[in-house]
Design an enzyme around this catalytic site. Structure first.
Site, PDB file in Angstrom:
ATOM      1  N   ILE A 192      29.858 -11.556  23.206  1.00  0.00           N
ATOM      2  CA  ILE A 192      29.817 -10.969  21.847  1.00  0.00           C
ATOM      3  C   ILE A 192      30.569 -11.892  20.877  1.00  0.00           C
ATOM      4  CG2 ILE A 192      30.434  -8.981  20.422  1.00  0.00           C
ATOM      5  CD1 ILE A 192      30.509  -7.267  22.914  1.00  0.00           C
TER       6      ILE A 192
ATOM      7  N   GLU B 187      38.041 -10.910  37.607  1.00  0.00           N
ATOM      8  CA  GLU B 187      38.937 -12.075  37.602  1.00  0.00           C
ATOM      9  C   GLU B 187      39.194 -12.509  39.040  1.00  0.00           C
ATOM     10  OE1 GLU B 187      40.166 -13.507  34.561  1.00  0.00           O
ATOM     11  OE2 GLU B 187      38.485 -12.227  34.071  1.00  0.00           O
TER      12      GLU B 187
ATOM     13  N   ASP C 183      43.835  -7.950  31.662  1.00  0.00           N
ATOM     14  CA  ASP C 183      42.774  -8.750  31.047  1.00  0.00           C
ATOM     15  C   ASP C 183      42.426  -8.196  29.662  1.00  0.00           C
ATOM     16  OD1 ASP C 183      40.424 -10.750  31.398  1.00  0.00           O
ATOM     17  OD2 ASP C 183      39.433  -8.863  30.902  1.00  0.00           O
TER      18      ASP C 183
ATOM     19  N   VAL D 176      30.868 -19.364  35.323  1.00  0.00           N
ATOM     20  CA  VAL D 176      30.592 -19.711  33.919  1.00  0.00           C
ATOM     21  C   VAL D 176      30.302 -21.206  33.781  1.00  0.00           C
ATOM     22  CG1 VAL D 176      31.510 -19.670  31.570  1.00  0.00           C
ATOM     23  CG2 VAL D 176      32.084 -17.818  33.157  1.00  0.00           C
TER      24      VAL D 176
ATOM     25  N   LYS E 221      43.006  -9.998  25.801  1.00  0.00           N
ATOM     26  CA  LYS E 221      41.954 -10.072  24.783  1.00  0.00           C
ATOM     27  C   LYS E 221      42.396  -9.346  23.506  1.00  0.00           C
ATOM     28  CE  LYS E 221      38.445 -10.375  28.381  1.00  0.00           C
ATOM     29  NZ  LYS E 221      37.583  -9.605  29.300  1.00  0.00           N
TER      30      LYS E 221
ATOM     31  N   GLY F 169      30.352 -11.360  40.115  1.00  0.00           N
ATOM     32  CA  GLY F 169      31.028 -12.416  39.347  1.00  0.00           C
ATOM     33  C   GLY F 169      31.652 -11.932  38.057  1.00  0.00           C
TER      34      GLY F 169
ATOM     35  N   GLY G 297      30.187 -12.233  33.108  1.00  0.00           N
ATOM     36  CA  GLY G 297      29.073 -12.822  33.850  1.00  0.00           C
ATOM     37  C   GLY G 297      28.798 -14.233  33.362  1.00  0.00           C
TER      38      GLY G 297
HETATM   39  N1  HSE Z   1      36.991 -10.110  34.297  1.00  0.00           N
HETATM   40  C1  HSE Z   1      36.520 -10.081  32.964  1.00  0.00           C
HETATM   41  C2  HSE Z   1      35.767  -8.768  32.746  1.00  0.00           C
HETATM   42  C3  HSE Z   1      35.621 -11.255  32.710  1.00  0.00           C
HETATM   43  O1  HSE Z   1      35.503  -8.061  33.709  1.00  0.00           O
HETATM   44  O2  HSE Z   1      35.471  -8.452  31.615  1.00  0.00           O
HETATM   45  C4  HSE Z   1      35.356 -11.503  31.257  1.00  0.00           C
HETATM   46  O3  HSE Z   1      36.515 -11.811  30.568  1.00  0.00           O
END
Ligand code: HSE
Length: 438
Positions: A138, A192, A203, A15, A207, A189, A304
């Site tokens: 988004i 995590e 993850d 990123v 969120k 990519g 990504g």
């Molecule tokens: N590892 C996370 C995913 C990256 O696959 O969504 C974005 O937060």
């Protein structure tokens, strides 16, 4: 034109490198849109010698991101290191203590300390922006925090982990193994640094915790999320889901109920003919149900380099356009001290439909016993299907039973499964997957 906005980028992974490249390539357009140029004046990463395909020679290099946050000549710290503790947290705290704006994609840090960090930013009159922390590119944070102000939300849910959605999609469409799909997601990519954070649902939980706070005006409470990952999902589940008219997605769901707020992350059956069921690959989708607007579904790239950098850049542009001394938008939509305590609804009270798949001994009375356990627990069945089970010719004969229930409670299903296990006709572990209807 005002002076350039000076930014320090901590972390030059997928990123960070995309961000530096885009800022350089779009320098003139950004200057026109924002009324001032955006310049990367400082960078920090682990390995100074690594070729990242971007030119950072005009920026001051820092081996230590915390030193950069403390000392560099910057107006904004962009934190792209990741992780709830260590350098990322220290750098963000150092920047806020110094009174400079922070842009971060760090969902783990926000899930753990978001309220405290928001309070610090408010005290200092600076912005803490984190659009890239949820659902990649988004603009869901801005939508809930700003565009939907005044709406009362009832449910926020979605596909928020690109890696898991990529794995489930390729398993389903190409019959590939879980391991091969994960390796490919890492190569691209999306995953995590520790991919178990993706596949175990952590993850998505980070969120979801952030969205829950924004949607319901409560403190962030990531420890109160019911969590199940996708590593137990098999080709048998995917095939059975397809037969019954569903697809399996890892969803994060936050919902207001009579007893509090339910937060859960788990593999979920979604009806095949819904938009969210058709969201494939690394794409994310977030659905927001609110009283004034009604239902909103946002779909877009969820992970990504470029997609995430796009969200980071939007946050930087907001800072570039803000005027010194002007009122700042509270990071969590309302002043941190006015966030309500989080009131947890217990998972066992969750109401919904369930998919149950189990292998059972092929003998007289088993279906009757299953039906009795369902009735004992007030569970009404929408469908029940029996399949031959292959590949165990030397063993006692078995059949696979697949049931879909009408709406019931988690407690009823857990009790029914425990009772059926104690009956002794189940072979192996039953698979239970919740159904979510839009
Ligand atoms: N590892 C996370 C995913 C990256 O696959 O969504 C974005 O937060």
């Amino acid at each position: 034109m005002a002076d350039a906005l000076k930014i320090g980028v901590a972390g030059l992974g997928t990123v960070g490198a995309s961000l530096v490249r885009i800022i350089s390539e779009r320098h003139d357009n950004l200057a026109v849109s924002c009324g001032r140029a955006i310049t990367v004046t400082a960078v920090s990463a682990r390995d100074r010698t690594k070729d990242r395909g971007v030119d950072v020679s005009t920026a001051t290099w820092y081996d230590d991101p915390v030193a950069m946050a403390r000392e560099a000549d910057i107006d904004v710290l962009v934190e792209l290191i990741g992780g709830a503790r260590g350098a990322a947290k220290d750098a963000v705290n150092a920047a806020l203590a110094r009174g400079i704006h922070v842009v971060t994609a760090n969902k783990a840090l926000l899930a753990a300390d978001g309220v405290e960090l928001a309070a610090k930013a408010e005290e200092q009159g600076v912005l803490l922006n984190f659009e890239a922390a949820v659902a990649g590119g988004i603009p869901v944070i801005k939508a809930i925090r700003e565009s939907l102000t005044g709406n009362a939300m009832t449910r926020v849910y979605g596909i928020m982990n690109g890696t898991c959605n990529y794995i489930l999609t390729r398993m389903e469409k190409e019959g590939l193994s879980f391991e091969d799909c994960l390796k490919e997601a890492q190569r691209l990519g999306y995953a995590e640094a520790d991919p178990s954070f993706d596949i175990n649902g952590n993850d998505t939980a980070h969120k979801l915790a952030i969205l829950t706070s924004l949607a319901f005006g409560c403190r962030i409470s990531s420890d109160d999320i019911y969590l199940e990952g996708i590593s137990n999902i098999t080709q048998d589940d995917i095939r059975a889901a397809a037969e019954l008219g569903y697809r399996i997605k890892l969803l994060g769901v936050a919902q207001r109920t009579g007893s509090g707020i339910e937060q859960r992350v788990h593999p979920t059956m979604v009806p095949h003919d819904t938009v969210i069921a058709q969201v494939d690959g690394v794409t994310n989708a977030v659905a927001i149900e609110s009283d004034i607007l009604g239902d909103l579904l946002m779909v877009g790239p969820g992970a990504g380099g470029d997609a995430t950098a796009s969200a980071v850049l939007g946050d930087i542009a907001d800072i570039a356009k803000s005027r010194p001394g002007a009122q700042t938008v509270p990071a969590l939509g309302r002043p941190a001290k006015s966030l309500e305590p989080y009131k947890r609804a217990r998972m066992r009270s969750h109401e919904g439909g369930y998919f149950i798949r189990m292998r059972v001994a092929d003998r007289i009375g088993v279906i009757a016993a299953i039906a009795r356990r369902m009735a004992d627990n007030q569970i009404s069945l929408e469908s029940i299907v029996q399949h031959s089970t292959n590949g165990e010719s030397d063993d006692a004969p078995t059949k696979t039973i697949i049931m879909v229930t009408h709406a019931t409670t988690e407690l009823s299903v857990r009790n029914a499964v425990t009772a059926m296990e104690s009956d002794g006709y189940i072979v192996g572990k039953p698979q239970v997957i919740r159904i979510e209807k839009p």
